[in-house]
Design a protein around this motif. Structure first.
Motif, PDB file in Angstrom:
ATOM      1  N   GLU A  92       0.814  -1.180  -0.054  1.00  0.00           N
ATOM      2  CA  GLU A  92      -0.003   0.058  -0.103  1.00  0.00           C
ATOM      3  C   GLU A  92       0.819   1.313  -0.181  1.00  0.00           C
ATOM      4  O   GLU A  92       0.593   2.431  -0.839  1.00  0.00           O
ATOM      5  CB  GLU A  92      -0.944   0.166   1.088  1.00  0.00           C
ATOM      6  N   ASP A 149      -5.422   9.464   0.113  1.00  0.00           N
ATOM      7  CA  ASP A 149      -4.197   8.384   0.209  1.00  0.00           C
ATOM      8  C   ASP A 149      -3.141   8.860   0.793  1.00  0.00           C
ATOM      9  O   ASP A 149      -2.714   8.008   1.788  1.00  0.00           O
ATOM     10  CB  ASP A 149      -3.748   8.150  -1.347  1.00  0.00           C
ATOM     11  N   TYR A 161       1.323   3.687  -3.181  1.00  0.00           N
ATOM     12  CA  TYR A 161       0.923   5.363  -3.031  1.00  0.00           C
ATOM     13  C   TYR A 161       2.023   6.065  -3.536  1.00  0.00           C
ATOM     14  O   TYR A 161       1.715   7.083  -4.214  1.00  0.00           O
ATOM     15  CB  TYR A 161       0.798   5.756  -1.503  1.00  0.00           C
ATOM     16  N   ILE A 196      -8.403   3.764  -3.529  1.00  0.00           N
ATOM     17  CA  ILE A 196      -7.239   3.258  -2.780  1.00  0.00           C
ATOM     18  C   ILE A 196      -7.843   3.429  -1.295  1.00  0.00           C
ATOM     19  O   ILE A 196      -7.385   2.553  -0.538  1.00  0.00           O
ATOM     20  CB  ILE A 196      -6.044   4.054  -3.011  1.00  0.00           C
ATOM     21  N   ALA A 197      -8.339   4.488  -1.003  1.00  0.00           N
ATOM     22  CA  ALA A 197      -8.710   4.487   0.384  1.00  0.00           C
ATOM     23  C   ALA A 197      -9.625   3.487   0.711  1.00  0.00           C
ATOM     24  O   ALA A 197      -9.295   3.060   1.936  1.00  0.00           O
ATOM     25  CB  ALA A 197      -9.364   5.910   0.723  1.00  0.00           C
TER      26      ALA A 197
END
Length: 503
Positions: free
Chosen positions: A61, A266, A65, A357-358
């Motif tokens: 993750e 993010d 990012y 993504i969150a």
């Protein structure tokens, strides 16, 4: 062992590093004699050492990012040349630093990401490092050092290895390497740091970030160094920041219109996750708890997300579960949340997060909390539903596969992993999980075949060859699989021979 020694040594080798202002000017870019392929190979050799170190943050993750942010900057830049590869990674280190390596590899200490007060500040540092690469500062350095560079790379590897067992020995090696590299005291870094500032600022602006982020971050670091001389941020030592540089940036941005750029969710979630990983687990959890109690946060959902991570790390599983329920309830009440629009997957219906993504990060955390609390069925339901919505989120994929293995659903795990490898052939974690499955199923040949890919993807050709040779010694009688192992062995042996020839 943290990568302090490594980063300091790298800083000696390259212009983005310590004492770089004492290295000679190498002339125009056109005079560089190193090819992009050679530069990439040097970077890969150094990355092998970095990936083998415990401080390398192998978190999909965080890596995703950084990669997304980096490539957003690159996509909006006219400075990058065709074929130039970039790879962004994080180092678990509380000191504030970032560094560029040959071949487009860029490392960011967790301390720097946490210290950035806005996403524009982090993007400013990243833009500066990208500029070092696009302007060929590293390639020129390597080309100018020639044989000394080879000796320095050897010293680099020795320093890392020695540091694991004897930190004092590694410091001695470091001093020797430093002395051999410092030549004349010409005005090298001042010119190239200013060029990286100028190009980096242009990249930052073109990508839509606040150009004030660069001067704001540099100015705050400089103030920190002034008041805490002995503990000045590492970035000051590896990237000497002068009043002249800050003034130059401010002059360039003075006439620019005001641009208020909100931080992405993010960025906020990754920063909260890194805060949860810093220091002792109990202290990290206590700090999140205190900020929540005193309402010292800009986004409550983000703060609770970090708190849950800290509780998991501190093995307070029941409390983490309670906080997860609280997070879901809070998000459902807050229809204006920047994270979701409707309902939460963690309860009964399909999630609809505003930010993909969150949403995936929260659902990955949710499944982990449920597994830790023994709620296996709920955890599997979360994984399955989330993967239908976020099929490419690596943390979800890795977590689900591990959960299947841990709960003795090995054949299901292997089928899942094999399917994922059709789309993610460069994921060493997936091959590691595949190797675990084959080991549990008693297929030693395919176990070593999968482990070979783990070594290969991390740049350890010798280890990959050894695994493939071991695989051949455990012939399972399948002609096609045996032929595949033999073909792969020849392929990697050829690559290793080519690398040795380049050395």
């Amino acid at each position: 062992m943290k990568l302090i020694v490594l980063i300091i040594t790298l800083s000696i080798l390259f212009p983005a590093g310590i004492y770089a202002h004492e290295l000679p000017d190498l002339g125009d870019v056109s005079q560089a004699t190193i090819t992009p392929h050679q530069e990439r190979q040097i970077g890969l050799r150094i990355m092998r050492q970095i990936r083998a170190d415990p401080s390398y943050l192998d978190d999909p993750e965080i890596a995703s990012y950084l990669s997304n942010l980096g490539h957003k900057l690159i996509a909006n830049s006219d400075e990058t040349s065709a074929g130039q590869l970039f790879e962004f990674f994080a180092v678990q280190d509380s000191s504030i630093n970032a560094f560029a390596l040959p071949g487009g590899f860029m490392g960011f200490n967790s301390g720097l990401i946490v210290a950035a007060q806005s996403e524009s500040e982090l993007a400013a540092v990243m833009s500066h490092e990208i500029a070092h690469v696009t302007q060929k500062h590293l390639a020129r350095m390597i080309a100018g050092q020639k044989f000394d560079m080879v000796k320095s790379l050897a010293a680099l590897a020795a320093a890392i290895i020695a540091a694991r067992s004897n930190p004092q020995a590694s410091q001695a090696i470091l001093v020797a390497s430093q002395a051999s590299m410092i030549q004349s005291k010409l005005d090298f870094t001042r010119k190239h740091e200013k060029e990286a500032d100028r190009i980096g600022l242009s990249i930052l602006l073109d990508a839509g970030f606040d150009p004030q982020g660069m001067s704001a971050f540099f100015e705050r670091l400089q103030k920190a160094g002034r008041f805490h001389e002995n503990g000045a941020p590492s970035y000051l030592r590896t990237h000497p920041i002068t009043f002249e540089r800050i003034a130059d940036i401010q002059n360039r941005t003075r006439e620019m219109p005001y641009r208020q750029v909100p931080d992405s969710i993010d960025f906020l979630l990754v920063r909260a996750k890194l805060r949860a990983l810093q220091g002792k687990s109990h202290d990290a959890a206590a700090q999140f708890k205190s900020r929540l109690a005193e309402k010292r946060y800009s986004n409550e959902a983000v703060e609770r997300y970090g708190y849950i991570h800290a509780l998991l790390r501190d093995k307070k599983y029941k409390q983490a579960g309670n906080e997860l329920d609280h997070l879901y309830q809070m998000l459902q009440r807050d229809s204006s949340s920047s994270i979701l629009t409707d309902h939460l997957l963690g309860k009964t219906v399909r999630v609809e997060y505003k930010n993909v993504i969150a949403g995936a990060m929260i659902e990955t955390l949710s499944a982990s909390v449920k597994l830790a609390n023994g709620k296996i069925t709920e955890a599997f339901d979360t994984y399955k539903n989330a993967l239908r919505i976020y099929p490419q989120h690596r943390a979800l994929i890795h977590g689900y596969a591990r959960a299947l293995i841990q709960n003795k659903q090995v054949e299901t795990a292997l089928e899942f992993v094999n399917k994922q490898l059709q789309f993610m052939q460069n994921d060493p974690q997936l091959y590691s999980l595949q190797a675990q499955c084959y080991a549990l199923l008693g297929d030693r040949m395919l176990k070593h075949r999968a482990q070979a890919e783990v070594y290969f993807l991390k740049g350890h050709y010798a280890g990959a060859i050894d695994q493939l040779q071991t695989a051949l010694q455990n012939d399972n009688g399948n002609f096609y699989q045996l032929s595949s192992v033999e073909a792969r062995l020849k392929q990697i042996q050829t690559l290793r021979a080519e690398e040795e020839k380049e050395k």
